[in-house]
Scaffold this motif. Structure first.
Motif, PDB file in Angstrom:
ATOM      1  N   ARG A  98       0.877  -1.263  -0.050  1.00  0.00           N
ATOM      2  CA  ARG A  98      -0.033   0.003  -0.014  1.00  0.00           C
ATOM      3  C   ARG A  98       0.929   1.295  -0.041  1.00  0.00           C
ATOM      4  O   ARG A  98       0.662   1.928   0.897  1.00  0.00           O
ATOM      5  N   PRO A  99       1.730   1.328  -0.958  1.00  0.00           N
ATOM      6  CA  PRO A  99       2.499   2.808  -1.091  1.00  0.00           C
ATOM      7  C   PRO A  99       1.463   4.110  -1.373  1.00  0.00           C
ATOM      8  O   PRO A  99       0.490   3.768  -1.925  1.00  0.00           O
ATOM      9  N   GLY A 100       2.007   5.175  -0.808  1.00  0.00           N
ATOM     10  CA  GLY A 100       1.391   6.332  -0.935  1.00  0.00           C
ATOM     11  C   GLY A 100       0.675   7.016   0.091  1.00  0.00           C
ATOM     12  O   GLY A 100       0.908   6.205   1.324  1.00  0.00           O
ATOM     13  N   VAL A 101      -0.022   7.937   0.100  1.00  0.00           N
ATOM     14  CA  VAL A 101      -0.609   8.453   1.394  1.00  0.00           C
ATOM     15  C   VAL A 101      -1.901   7.650   1.934  1.00  0.00           C
ATOM     16  O   VAL A 101      -2.726   7.057   1.132  1.00  0.00           O
ATOM     17  N   PHE A 102      -2.197   7.638   2.990  1.00  0.00           N
ATOM     18  CA  PHE A 102      -3.065   7.230   3.789  1.00  0.00           C
ATOM     19  C   PHE A 102      -3.741   7.890   4.775  1.00  0.00           C
ATOM     20  O   PHE A 102      -3.210   8.713   5.478  1.00  0.00           O
ATOM     21  N   ASN A 103      -5.235   8.032   5.048  1.00  0.00           N
ATOM     22  CA  ASN A 103      -5.844   8.665   6.003  1.00  0.00           C
ATOM     23  C   ASN A 103      -7.014   7.596   6.373  1.00  0.00           C
ATOM     24  O   ASN A 103      -8.050   7.564   5.759  1.00  0.00           O
ATOM     25  N   LYS A 104      -6.959   7.103   7.515  1.00  0.00           N
ATOM     26  CA  LYS A 104      -8.012   6.120   7.985  1.00  0.00           C
ATOM     27  C   LYS A 104      -8.620   6.538   9.231  1.00  0.00           C
ATOM     28  O   LYS A 104      -7.887   7.134  10.136  1.00  0.00           O
ATOM     29  N   THR A 105      -9.798   5.992   9.441  1.00  0.00           N
ATOM     30  CA  THR A 105     -10.518   6.547  10.763  1.00  0.00           C
ATOM     31  C   THR A 105     -10.686   5.194  11.530  1.00  0.00           C
ATOM     32  O   THR A 105     -11.025   4.091  10.989  1.00  0.00           O
ATOM     33  N   ILE A 106     -11.122   5.369  12.798  1.00  0.00           N
ATOM     34  CA  ILE A 106     -11.372   4.172  13.836  1.00  0.00           C
ATOM     35  C   ILE A 106     -12.322   4.962  14.792  1.00  0.00           C
ATOM     36  O   ILE A 106     -12.403   5.890  15.342  1.00  0.00           O
ATOM     37  N   THR A 107     -13.546   4.319  14.647  1.00  0.00           N
ATOM     38  CA  THR A 107     -14.766   4.817  15.282  1.00  0.00           C
ATOM     39  C   THR A 107     -14.793   3.953  16.617  1.00  0.00           C
ATOM     40  O   THR A 107     -14.983   2.638  16.592  1.00  0.00           O
ATOM     41  N   VAL A 108     -14.880   4.793  17.895  1.00  0.00           N
ATOM     42  CA  VAL A 108     -15.069   4.072  19.121  1.00  0.00           C
ATOM     43  C   VAL A 108     -16.444   4.440  19.714  1.00  0.00           C
ATOM     44  O   VAL A 108     -16.879   5.347  19.783  1.00  0.00           O
ATOM     45  N   THR A 109     -17.148   3.100  20.066  1.00  0.00           N
ATOM     46  CA  THR A 109     -18.382   3.077  20.578  1.00  0.00           C
ATOM     47  C   THR A 109     -18.476   3.025  22.087  1.00  0.00           C
ATOM     48  O   THR A 109     -17.731   1.773  22.371  1.00  0.00           O
ATOM     49  N   THR A 110     -18.909   3.832  23.049  1.00  0.00           N
ATOM     50  CA  THR A 110     -19.006   3.679  24.273  1.00  0.00           C
ATOM     51  C   THR A 110     -20.341   3.903  24.920  1.00  0.00           C
ATOM     52  O   THR A 110     -21.373   4.172  24.112  1.00  0.00           O
ATOM     53  N   ASN A 111     -20.334   3.919  26.362  1.00  0.00           N
ATOM     54  CA  ASN A 111     -21.721   3.717  27.020  1.00  0.00           C
ATOM     55  C   ASN A 111     -21.916   5.205  27.537  1.00  0.00           C
ATOM     56  O   ASN A 111     -22.490   5.461  28.543  1.00  0.00           O
ATOM     57  N   THR A 112     -20.956   6.295  27.136  1.00  0.00           N
ATOM     58  CA  THR A 112     -21.006   7.667  27.621  1.00  0.00           C
ATOM     59  C   THR A 112     -22.122   8.472  26.797  1.00  0.00           C
ATOM     60  O   THR A 112     -22.776   8.097  26.066  1.00  0.00           O
ATOM     61  N   ASN A 113     -22.293   9.751  27.472  1.00  0.00           N
ATOM     62  CA  ASN A 113     -23.166  10.425  26.814  1.00  0.00           C
ATOM     63  C   ASN A 113     -22.954  10.976  25.349  1.00  0.00           C
ATOM     64  O   ASN A 113     -23.720  11.269  24.718  1.00  0.00           O
ATOM     65  N   ALA A 114     -21.518  10.794  24.982  1.00  0.00           N
ATOM     66  CA  ALA A 114     -21.189  10.934  23.619  1.00  0.00           C
ATOM     67  C   ALA A 114     -20.731   9.431  23.055  1.00  0.00           C
ATOM     68  O   ALA A 114     -19.594   9.055  23.193  1.00  0.00           O
ATOM     69  N   PRO A 115     -21.708   8.845  22.500  1.00  0.00           N
ATOM     70  CA  PRO A 115     -21.656   7.167  22.272  1.00  0.00           C
ATOM     71  C   PRO A 115     -20.363   6.967  21.399  1.00  0.00           C
ATOM     72  O   PRO A 115     -20.213   5.903  21.452  1.00  0.00           O
ATOM     73  N   SER A 116     -20.015   7.913  20.522  1.00  0.00           N
ATOM     74  CA  SER A 116     -18.881   7.347  19.424  1.00  0.00           C
ATOM     75  C   SER A 116     -17.927   8.547  19.561  1.00  0.00           C
ATOM     76  O   SER A 116     -18.321   9.891  19.572  1.00  0.00           O
ATOM     77  N   THR A 117     -16.649   8.007  19.322  1.00  0.00           N
ATOM     78  CA  THR A 117     -15.325   9.011  19.131  1.00  0.00           C
ATOM     79  C   THR A 117     -14.803   8.556  18.006  1.00  0.00           C
ATOM     80  O   THR A 117     -14.444   7.471  17.680  1.00  0.00           O
ATOM     81  N   VAL A 118     -14.254   9.554  16.984  1.00  0.00           N
ATOM     82  CA  VAL A 118     -13.769   9.043  15.667  1.00  0.00           C
ATOM     83  C   VAL A 118     -12.188   9.506  15.798  1.00  0.00           C
ATOM     84  O   VAL A 118     -11.852  10.695  15.892  1.00  0.00           O
ATOM     85  N   LEU A 119     -11.284   8.350  15.839  1.00  0.00           N
ATOM     86  CA  LEU A 119      -9.922   8.694  15.721  1.00  0.00           C
ATOM     87  C   LEU A 119      -9.480   8.501  14.344  1.00  0.00           C
ATOM     88  O   LEU A 119     -10.122   7.910  13.474  1.00  0.00           O
ATOM     89  N   THR A 120      -8.145   9.117  14.140  1.00  0.00           N
ATOM     90  CA  THR A 120      -7.734   9.342  12.763  1.00  0.00           C
ATOM     91  C   THR A 120      -6.405   8.864  12.990  1.00  0.00           C
ATOM     92  O   THR A 120      -5.488   9.394  13.695  1.00  0.00           O
ATOM     93  N   ILE A 121      -5.856   8.378  11.741  1.00  0.00           N
ATOM     94  CA  ILE A 121      -4.556   8.059  11.697  1.00  0.00           C
ATOM     95  C   ILE A 121      -4.201   8.408  10.176  1.00  0.00           C
ATOM     96  O   ILE A 121      -4.880   7.811   9.430  1.00  0.00           O
ATOM     97  N   LYS A 122      -2.965   9.019  10.004  1.00  0.00           N
ATOM     98  CA  LYS A 122      -2.586   8.956   8.380  1.00  0.00           C
ATOM     99  C   LYS A 122      -1.081   9.085   8.413  1.00  0.00           C
ATOM    100  O   LYS A 122      -0.195   8.996   9.451  1.00  0.00           O
ATOM    101  N   GLY A 123      -0.539   9.038   7.173  1.00  0.00           N
ATOM    102  CA  GLY A 123       0.870   9.057   7.032  1.00  0.00           C
ATOM    103  C   GLY A 123       1.256   8.942   5.415  1.00  0.00           C
ATOM    104  O   GLY A 123       0.164   8.959   4.618  1.00  0.00           O
ATOM    105  N   THR A 124       2.424   8.544   5.062  1.00  0.00           N
ATOM    106  CA  THR A 124       2.744   8.207   3.964  1.00  0.00           C
ATOM    107  C   THR A 124       3.649   6.897   3.767  1.00  0.00           C
ATOM    108  O   THR A 124       4.730   6.840   4.347  1.00  0.00           O
ATOM    109  N   VAL A 125       3.297   6.107   3.066  1.00  0.00           N
ATOM    110  CA  VAL A 125       3.861   4.863   2.927  1.00  0.00           C
ATOM    111  C   VAL A 125       5.056   4.930   1.746  1.00  0.00           C
ATOM    112  O   VAL A 125       4.560   5.188   0.741  1.00  0.00           O
ATOM    113  N   LEU A 126       6.409   4.559   2.033  1.00  0.00           N
ATOM    114  CA  LEU A 126       7.354   4.659   1.189  1.00  0.00           C
ATOM    115  C   LEU A 126       7.548   3.281   0.322  1.00  0.00           C
ATOM    116  O   LEU A 126       7.676   2.429   1.384  1.00  0.00           O
TER     117      LEU A 126
END
Length: 262
Positions: A98-126
């Motif tokens: 998977r060479p090239g730029v990547f930008n991926k998300t991870i959705t975390v679902t919890t029992n809190t008042n804000a039931p989901s949080t979106v985390l992001t990872i990114k970078g460039t594969v050489l």
């Protein structure tokens, strides 16, 4: 008509209980919600831990963590996180192929008042060529290096649909741990029997390659193994004569005479 004091007291108690219920909740607070890996060598698994704290007053439970693609594998704290305690969501991005730029998300679902949080990872594969250009001669000399004395394995005659295993001995002549991260082939019939572990500098390790070829005839298939060796990917070749059956009772017609497979 005056309101009885007992009624007023009961009402105040109910309102106080409601307020307590409203404010009794777990709150998940991440130290960061985006992480930039920067430049990632192809063939490695880029890993980052998103740490968080329960800043509420009730336990937090992570119900699910969903990545936006199959190239990202999440792990997370499975037990309830008590108020004031820390937890973690680990993101692992496989850069193999998977060479090239990547930008991926991870959705975390919890029992809190804000039931989901979106985390992001990114970078460039050489890719390998880009990695070589970015390394100094000293860095290249210190990198791991994969060497295989016998890169070809001939199974001889095998039965279609069987899954024979070829064992290759690989030596790491570099100065860092050699780590294999993926295997691919044009036939989609080659894979690791078990994921190989790191090979220490100056040591040898075995790679067990499983071969599932269903086409009949003389077959020659190449496997490409990606690793953190910046010079090149490792190439292995599997050969076999694939027949329908190896049963001794199986016969073929040849010039109107039935003869067994040889």
């Amino acid at each position: 008509m005056p309101v009885p004091l007992r009624f007023v007291a009961s009402l105040l108690l109910c309102l106080a209980g409601l307020a307590t219920t409203v404010h009794a909740q777990g709150i998940i607070t991440f130290q960061e919600e985006l992480y930039d890996f920067g430049k990632v060598p192809e063939g490695t698994v880029a890993t980052h831990e998103f740490k968080f704290k329960n800043t509420g007053n009730q336990p937090v439970v992570i119900g699910n963590v969903q990545a936006s693609c199959g190239c990202t594998t999440p792990e997370w704290t499975r037990t309830p996180i008590l108020p004031g305690k820390m937890g973690v969501v680990k993101a692992m991005y496989s850069s193999a192929g998977r060479p090239g730029v990547f930008n991926k998300t991870i959705t975390v679902t919890t029992n809190t008042n804000a039931p989901s949080t979106v985390l992001t990872i990114k970078g460039t594969v050489l890719n390998k060529e880009e990695i070589r250009k970015s390394l100094t001669p000293a860095e290249l000399a210190a990198a791991p290096k994969a060497v295989v004395a016998q890169p070809v394995h001939n199974f001889g005659r095998i039965e279609a649909g069987q899954q024979p295993v070829a064992r290759f001995v690989v030596q790491n002549t570099g100065k860092q741990d050699l780590v294999f991260s993926g295997i691919s082939s044009g036939c989609y019939c080659i894979g690791f029997k078990t994921p190989p572990g790191p090979i220490k500098p100056g040591q040898s390790g075995t790679l067990d390659i499983i071969y599932t070829q269903r086409k009949l005839g003389a077959m020659v298939d190449e496997a490409t193994l990606t690793s953190n060796d910046p010079r090149s990917d490792l190439k292995l070749t599997l050969k076999a004569e694939v027949v329908k059956s190896l049963n001794a009772a199986s016969l073929v017609k040849e010039s109107d005479v039935s003869v067994p497979f040889k």
